[in-house]
Design a protein around this motif. Structure first.
Motif, PDB file in Angstrom:
ATOM      1  N   GLY A  10     -68.003  -2.496-100.692  1.00 22.49           N
ATOM      2  CA  GLY A  10     -68.801  -3.339 -99.806  1.00 22.49           C
ATOM      3  C   GLY A  10     -68.794  -2.819 -98.394  1.00 22.49           C
ATOM      4  N   LEU A  11     -69.261  -3.676 -97.489  1.00 25.26           N
ATOM      5  CA  LEU A  11     -69.342  -3.354 -96.071  1.00 25.26           C
ATOM      6  C   LEU A  11     -68.222  -4.095 -95.343  1.00 25.26           C
ATOM      7  CD1 LEU A  11     -70.813  -2.241 -93.553  1.00 25.26           C
ATOM      8  CD2 LEU A  11     -72.243  -4.307 -93.617  1.00 25.26           C
ATOM      9  N   GLN A  13     -65.786  -4.063 -91.455  1.00 20.26           N
ATOM     10  CA  GLN A  13     -65.606  -3.512 -90.113  1.00 20.26           C
ATOM     11  C   GLN A  13     -64.344  -2.662 -90.060  1.00 20.26           C
ATOM     12  OE1 GLN A  13     -65.640  -6.868 -87.391  1.00 20.26           O
ATOM     13  NE2 GLN A  13     -67.843  -6.639 -87.062  1.00 20.26           N
ATOM     14  N   PRO A  88     -64.161   4.281 -90.049  1.00 25.15           N
ATOM     15  CA  PRO A  88     -65.520   4.743 -90.404  1.00 25.15           C
ATOM     16  C   PRO A  88     -65.513   6.010 -91.253  1.00 25.15           C
ATOM     17  CG  PRO A  88     -65.470   3.999 -88.139  1.00 25.15           C
ATOM     18  CD  PRO A  88     -64.044   3.972 -88.607  1.00 25.15           C
ATOM     19  N   THR A  91     -65.887   5.859 -95.100  1.00 22.43           N
ATOM     20  CA  THR A  91     -67.167   5.535 -95.719  1.00 22.43           C
ATOM     21  C   THR A  91     -67.544   6.586 -96.757  1.00 22.43           C
ATOM     22  OG1 THR A  91     -67.995   4.345 -93.784  1.00 22.43           O
ATOM     23  CG2 THR A  91     -69.639   5.241 -95.305  1.00 22.43           C
ATOM     24  N   GLN A 122     -69.826   1.809-103.597  1.00 28.13           N
ATOM     25  CA  GLN A 122     -70.024   2.182-102.195  1.00 28.13           C
ATOM     26  C   GLN A 122     -69.065   1.410-101.294  1.00 28.13           C
ATOM     27  OE1 GLN A 122     -72.365   4.451-100.697  1.00 28.13           O
ATOM     28  NE2 GLN A 122     -71.087   4.041 -98.889  1.00 28.13           N
ATOM     29  N   THR A 124     -68.534   1.058 -97.180  1.00 31.98           N
ATOM     30  CA  THR A 124     -69.088   1.363 -95.871  1.00 31.98           C
ATOM     31  C   THR A 124     -68.249   0.674 -94.812  1.00 31.98           C
ATOM     32  OG1 THR A 124     -71.316   1.530 -96.802  1.00 31.98           O
ATOM     33  CG2 THR A 124     -71.126   1.292 -94.403  1.00 31.98           C
ATOM     34  N   VAL A 125     -67.742   1.463 -93.862  1.00 31.19           N
ATOM     35  CA  VAL A 125     -66.911   0.932 -92.784  1.00 31.19           C
ATOM     36  C   VAL A 125     -67.670   1.101 -91.477  1.00 31.19           C
ATOM     37  CG1 VAL A 125     -64.677   1.006 -91.655  1.00 31.19           C
ATOM     38  CG2 VAL A 125     -64.867   1.623 -94.078  1.00 31.19           C
ATOM     39  N   SER A 126     -67.967   0.005 -90.833  1.00 33.01           N
ATOM     40  CA  SER A 126     -68.713   0.051 -89.574  1.00 33.01           C
ATOM     41  C   SER A 126     -67.749   0.093 -88.396  1.00 33.01           C
ATOM     42  CB  SER A 126     -69.630  -1.149 -89.463  1.00 33.01           C
ATOM     43  OG  SER A 126     -68.879  -2.343 -89.423  1.00 33.01           O
TER      44      SER A 126
END
Length: 127
Positions: A10-11, A13, A88, A91, A122, A124-126
């Protein structure tokens, strides 16, 4: 044959956590070392972590050691990757894989040693 299904991506922070799961069916899961690999866009698939068939030996890529933990539950035919303090640079699409050799005495870190792969999840690291 071994079928592997990943979940838990997932997404998140930067600084957050995710736990990936990989459930196996088919060949006896408990006799196989399991690994997690990842592939970022435009890059080769790279080793992240692995655990031996009995679960008492683990090995990690240097950049994730201390942040990621691999574990397994042979009763549930599942291997996990707990990822903390995500960056990040983490990712990528994460894949679980089963070692082609049963009761392997060493932990393998190369893709060629793993004959069975999941479809990937997936992460994803913001920033």
């Amino acid at each position: 044959q071994v079928q592997l299904v990943e979940s838990g991506g997932g997404l998140v922070q930067a600084g957050g956590s995710l736990r990936l799961s990989c459930t196996a069916s088919g060949r006896t899961f408990s006799t196989s070392a399991m690994g997690w690999f990842r592939q970022a866009p435009g890059k080769e698939r790279e080793f992240v972590a692995a655990i031996n068939w009995s679960g008492d030996i683990t090995y990690y890529k240097d950049s994730v050691r201390g942040r990621f933990t691999i574990s397994r539950d042979n009763a549930k035919n599942t291997v996990y990757l707990q990822m903390n303090s995500l960056e990040p640079e983490d990712t990528a699409v994460y894949y679980c894989a089963a070692d082609s050799q049963r009761y392997a005495v060493v932990i393998h870190t190369t893709t060629v040693a793993y004959g069975y792969w999941g479809q990937g999840t997936q992460v994803t690291v913001s920033s």
